[in-house]
Design a protein around this motif. Structure first.
Motif, PDB file in Angstrom:
ATOM      1  N   ASP A 133       3.923   9.075  -0.579  1.00 49.46           N
ATOM      2  CA  ASP A 133       4.202   8.555  -1.917  1.00 49.46           C
ATOM      3  C   ASP A 133       3.238   9.125  -2.942  1.00 49.46           C
ATOM      4  OD1 ASP A 133       6.234   7.036  -0.842  1.00 49.46           O
ATOM      5  OD2 ASP A 133       4.956   5.273  -0.521  1.00 49.46           O
ATOM      6  N   GLN A 153       0.831  -1.192   0.000  1.00 48.29           N
ATOM      7  CA  GLN A 153       0.000   0.000   0.000  1.00 48.29           C
ATOM      8  C   GLN A 153       0.869   1.246   0.000  1.00 48.29           C
ATOM      9  OE1 GLN A 153      -2.653  -0.211   3.311  1.00 48.29           O
ATOM     10  NE2 GLN A 153      -3.840  -1.914   2.472  1.00 48.29           N
ATOM     11  N   GLN A 154       0.475   2.217  -0.787  1.00 51.56           N
ATOM     12  CA  GLN A 154       1.219   3.468  -0.878  1.00 51.56           C
ATOM     13  C   GLN A 154       0.767   4.424   0.216  1.00 51.56           C
ATOM     14  OE1 GLN A 154       0.748   5.043  -4.796  1.00 51.56           O
ATOM     15  NE2 GLN A 154       2.227   3.628  -5.693  1.00 51.56           N
ATOM     16  N   THR A 155       1.742   5.103   0.804  1.00 52.00           N
ATOM     17  CA  THR A 155       1.444   6.075   1.843  1.00 52.00           C
ATOM     18  C   THR A 155       1.017   7.395   1.220  1.00 52.00           C
ATOM     19  OG1 THR A 155       3.734   6.837   1.929  1.00 52.00           O
ATOM     20  CG2 THR A 155       3.138   4.964   3.330  1.00 52.00           C
TER      21      THR A 155
END
Length: 408
Positions: free
Chosen positions: A183, A178-180
């Protein structure tokens, strides 16, 4: 054919003793070891010829080490004279090699006397993602491995082939990481500027990226710059402003940080002033092209795009200074029309602003007459007698981002 003796020569230990000492300039190992021809094993589309490395040494010799910014500004005449060239243009190709290898950055700047010059930033460390030889130890390690591979094989057991690494299992059930939020912000800012850069390149205002290698490198630099800036706590608006000011696909780290430091801390009013100055410079640039077509003004004497950008930045600086001093946009426009210059010098521009605003030059002889004629007191829009511009020459008041209600 490589022999055992040649490999033994590479393994020989040599002793180097320091001789006479003198002032010196340091050339990093990675610059000295940078591929000098296309047949080099580490060749990746760029070379630094022996002369280019000599030019790097001359630039490093001019850097003020106490300043710590790696900057210098020798003229091409000085570089050519030191290296024995008869023409200053002879060093251009070697400066381009150094620029493409990210060993230096070239930035146009205006000298105190108004003349244009080039500011060089000399990098001592290799750029991000550099996969070339960094030390002399790596160089000899590569040389020994290359010559060992070229040795002829005698009779005996064949060389064992290394088994290929097993392919990773195709796990379709594995979830993507999962991208923060950070990001997503980096990708959003980088994608926004990349689309703007493509539009600028389509309009001829930005040099296109010729190869896939340059494109990948520019994207990597852009992502790294945005990521570092956002991680340091800078806002996305400021990062986008820095990218627009630099006008490069993927700016170098040192150049990006200098611009970030210069623009950081500016107030909204200062940003708005910069925006108005940019709008005014764009308007005058277009008007100058029309005047050139009508043979009322001379063409811009700029041989390269960098020189053209230097003239434009000088014009924008003049307009911003005038707006900051409180001059009205109409006065600024009339002063530009009076001078008829693409990028006027500071002294002439200041004189024209005073004349258009009705301020008499200090120390003028017999300066006792009224500042305005009777006709001007009756009609403020009528221009002074003998003045070049007229009220009809000035555009609408929005030329510098000022509405009619604000100027009233």
């Amino acid at each position: 054919m490589t022999t055992q003796q040649e490999v033994a020569d590479l393994n020989e230990q040599l002793e180097v003793v320091r001789g006479r000492k003198a002032p010196f300039s340091m050339v990093p190992d990675w610059v000295t070891l940078f591929p000098g021809h296309e047949k080099h094993p580490r060749y990746r589309g760029k070379i630094l010829s022996p002369t280019a490395k000599a030019v790097y040494a001359v630039l490093a010799m001019h850097v003020n080490q106490e300043a710590g910014d790696g900057a210098c500004w020798p003229s091409r005449n000085s570089i050519a004279f030191i290296l024995g060239f008869t023409r200053p243009q002879s060093v251009d190709q070697y400066l381009t090699q150094l620029d493409e290898a990210d060993a230096i950055d070239r930035e146009p700047y205006t000298r105190p006397n108004g003349a244009l010059g080039i500011r060089y930033v000399v990098h001592e460390t290799p750029p991000d993602g550099y996969d070339g030889e960094r030390t002399v130890g790596e160089h000899y390690k590569d040389r020994r491995a290359e010559k060992a591979r070229a040795l002829p094989r005698g009779p005996g057991r064949p060389r064992r082939e290394e088994a290929p690494a097993p392919a990773p299992a195709d796990d379709t059930t594995a979830e993507e990481p999962q991208q923060t939020g950070a990001d997503v912000a980096v990708r959003t800012v980088a994608a926004k500027w990349w689309s703007e850069a493509e539009a600028l390149a389509g309009d001829g205002k930005l040099d296109p990226l010729g190869t896939d290698r340059r494109r990948e490198r520019a994207q990597a630099n852009l992502t790294a710059r945005v990521q570092d800036a956002l991680a340091a706590g800078h806002g996305a608006d400021l990062v986008e402003r820095v990218l627009r000011e630099l006008g490069e696909w993927g700016p170098a780290k040192a150049k990006f940080e200098r611009m970030l430091k210069r623009l950081d801390g500016k107030t909204p009013e200062e940003f708005e002033l910069d925006k108005k100055a940019q709008m005014g410079a764009d308007k005058w640039w277009k008007e100058a092209e029309k005047l050139v077509a009508a043979k009322k003004m001379g063409p811009l004497l700029a041989a390269t795009e960098r020189e053209r950008q230097g003239y434009f930045l000088n014009l924008r600086t003049r307009i911003r200074s005038a707006l900051s001093a409180g001059y009205d946009s109409r006065i600024i426009w009339k002063a530009l029309l009076q001078l008829g210059e693409w990028s006027p010098a500071k002294r002439e521009f200041d004189r024209a602003l005073r004349q258009q605003s009705g301020v008499r030059a200090p120390g003028a002889p017999n300066a006792r007459g009224p500042l305005f004629t009777n006709a001007q007191w009756k009609n403020e829009e009528e221009a002074p007698t003998g003045a070049t511009p007229t009220a009809s020459d000035a555009p609408d008041l929005s030329v510098f981002g000022i509405s009619s209600d604000d100027a009233a």
